[in-house]
Design a protein around this motif. Sequence first.
Motif, short mmCIF file in Angstrom:
data_model
loop_
_atom_site.label_atom_id
_atom_site.label_comp_id
_atom_site.label_asym_id
_atom_site.label_seq_id
_atom_site.Cartn_x
_atom_site.Cartn_y
_atom_site.Cartn_z
N PRO A 1 23.23 17.90 -1.73
CA PRO A 1 23.89 19.13 -1.28
C PRO A 1 23.17 19.76 -0.08
N ALA A 2 23.96 20.38 0.78
CA ALA A 2 23.41 21.01 1.98
C ALA A 2 24.05 22.37 2.19
N ALA A 3 23.32 23.23 2.87
CA ALA A 3 23.86 24.52 3.32
C ALA A 3 24.03 24.43 4.83
N TRP A 4 25.25 24.68 5.29
CA TRP A 4 25.59 24.55 6.70
C TRP A 4 25.80 25.93 7.32
N LEU A 5 25.37 26.09 8.57
CA LEU A 5 25.63 27.33 9.30
C LEU A 5 26.34 27.02 10.60
N ALA A 6 27.51 27.63 10.78
CA ALA A 6 28.25 27.55 12.04
C ALA A 6 28.45 28.99 12.53
N GLU A 7 27.44 29.51 13.19
CA GLU A 7 27.44 30.90 13.64
C GLU A 7 27.76 30.98 15.13
N GLY A 8 28.77 31.79 15.47
CA GLY A 8 29.11 31.98 16.87
C GLY A 8 29.66 30.74 17.54
N ILE A 9 30.28 29.86 16.76
CA ILE A 9 30.74 28.58 17.29
C ILE A 9 32.26 28.48 17.35
N LEU A 10 32.94 28.84 16.28
CA LEU A 10 34.36 28.49 16.15
C LEU A 10 35.21 29.01 17.29
N PRO B 1 38.15 24.76 21.29
CA PRO B 1 39.60 24.62 21.19
C PRO B 1 39.96 24.16 19.78
N PRO B 2 41.21 24.36 19.35
CA PRO B 2 41.58 24.06 17.96
C PRO B 2 41.20 22.65 17.50
N GLU B 3 41.45 21.64 18.34
CA GLU B 3 41.18 20.27 17.90
C GLU B 3 39.68 20.03 17.72
N ALA B 4 38.85 20.69 18.54
CA ALA B 4 37.40 20.55 18.39
C ALA B 4 36.91 21.26 17.13
N ALA B 5 37.51 22.41 16.82
CA ALA B 5 37.15 23.11 15.58
C ALA B 5 37.49 22.26 14.37
N ASP B 6 38.66 21.63 14.39
CA ASP B 6 39.06 20.75 13.29
C ASP B 6 38.08 19.58 13.14
N LEU B 7 37.69 18.98 14.25
CA LEU B 7 36.76 17.86 14.21
C LEU B 7 35.41 18.30 13.66
N ALA C 1 32.62 35.76 34.51
CA ALA C 1 33.83 35.00 34.21
C ALA C 1 33.53 33.88 33.22
N GLU C 2 32.30 33.38 33.23
CA GLU C 2 31.92 32.31 32.31
C GLU C 2 32.07 32.75 30.86
N LEU C 3 31.70 33.99 30.58
CA LEU C 3 31.83 34.49 29.22
C LEU C 3 33.29 34.64 28.81
N VAL C 4 34.14 34.99 29.76
CA VAL C 4 35.57 35.09 29.46
C VAL C 4 36.12 33.72 29.11
N ASP C 5 35.78 32.74 29.94
CA ASP C 5 36.32 31.39 29.75
C ASP C 5 35.72 30.67 28.55
N LEU C 6 34.58 31.17 28.07
CA LEU C 6 33.94 30.52 26.94
C LEU C 6 34.79 30.59 25.68
N TRP C 7 35.65 31.58 25.60
CA TRP C 7 36.47 31.80 24.41
C TRP C 7 37.64 30.83 24.40
N ARG C 8 37.67 29.93 23.40
CA ARG C 8 38.72 28.92 23.35
C ARG C 8 39.65 29.06 22.16
N GLY C 9 39.36 29.97 21.24
CA GLY C 9 40.32 30.28 20.18
C GLY C 9 39.99 29.77 18.80
N GLY C 10 39.45 28.56 18.68
CA GLY C 10 39.11 28.03 17.37
C GLY C 10 40.30 27.61 16.54
#
Length: 270
Positions: free
Chosen positions: A150-159, A163-169, A204-213
Amino acid sequence: MALLRAQESSRPDRLFDDPYARHFLQAVDPAFSPWAAGASPATARFLQVMAEQVAVRTQFLDRALLEAAERGCEQVVLLACGMDARAFRLAWPPGTKVFELDFADVLAFKAAVLDDRGATAACHRVEVATDLRQDWPRALTESGFNPERPAAWLAEGILYALPPEAADLLLDRITTLSAPASMLALDHMKDSELLRSARADISAELVDLWRGGPTENLNAWLTRRGWQPAVTDIAEATAACKRPIPPAFDPARAAAGRGWLATAHLPKPR
């Protein structure tokens, strides 16, 4: 995040204490970083928008990881860890192994700062230099991670940066590597006019960083892959901490978005 954590740690009513955050800021040349250079009006506005959310989510995720470790998740995986100092500042149970995944140069900078301050990890810490867009599961297992435990996973500030397909992967890979009784802790945000405006003031980089998840709500997204989720609205979480609801996540504001904190458990076979 280091600046926000440093500011929270300086409050008398702080929700957590990260004594290492200020060291990371001090090690950065102010000429190359708006965060290390001090609070310009644009930076101050962004920090005001994000401060309470980051403070509450940090406390929430700290607790989730420690509770999972105390229940027997001896492996903890911090995805895209950045300047996360949890391996050093949390009271891990004996035998806990914390894997920190990020780019090699990020890990090198972090290690140099911590080594210079004589910091000692409170667990067995393993650095895994990798790119989440590549075959990071292989890099993780080659570094000693055991997918049969068993493991504990952290995905903080990532999703929301995926983009949706990368979040699914990402979730599919975590699920494949997770033994029964594993736990996943994460946060997610829905973009809004307030958040976009605050980010645009910085770059602008911070604006474009947002891909939706993920395109689905977190409950459905996690449940479809066998996880049992518990999702909390960030507005409710901040109220429970006796903090003001962040304007960017206040349901009463038309321009606000939504934010969530979640844990999910992979059940044991019956």
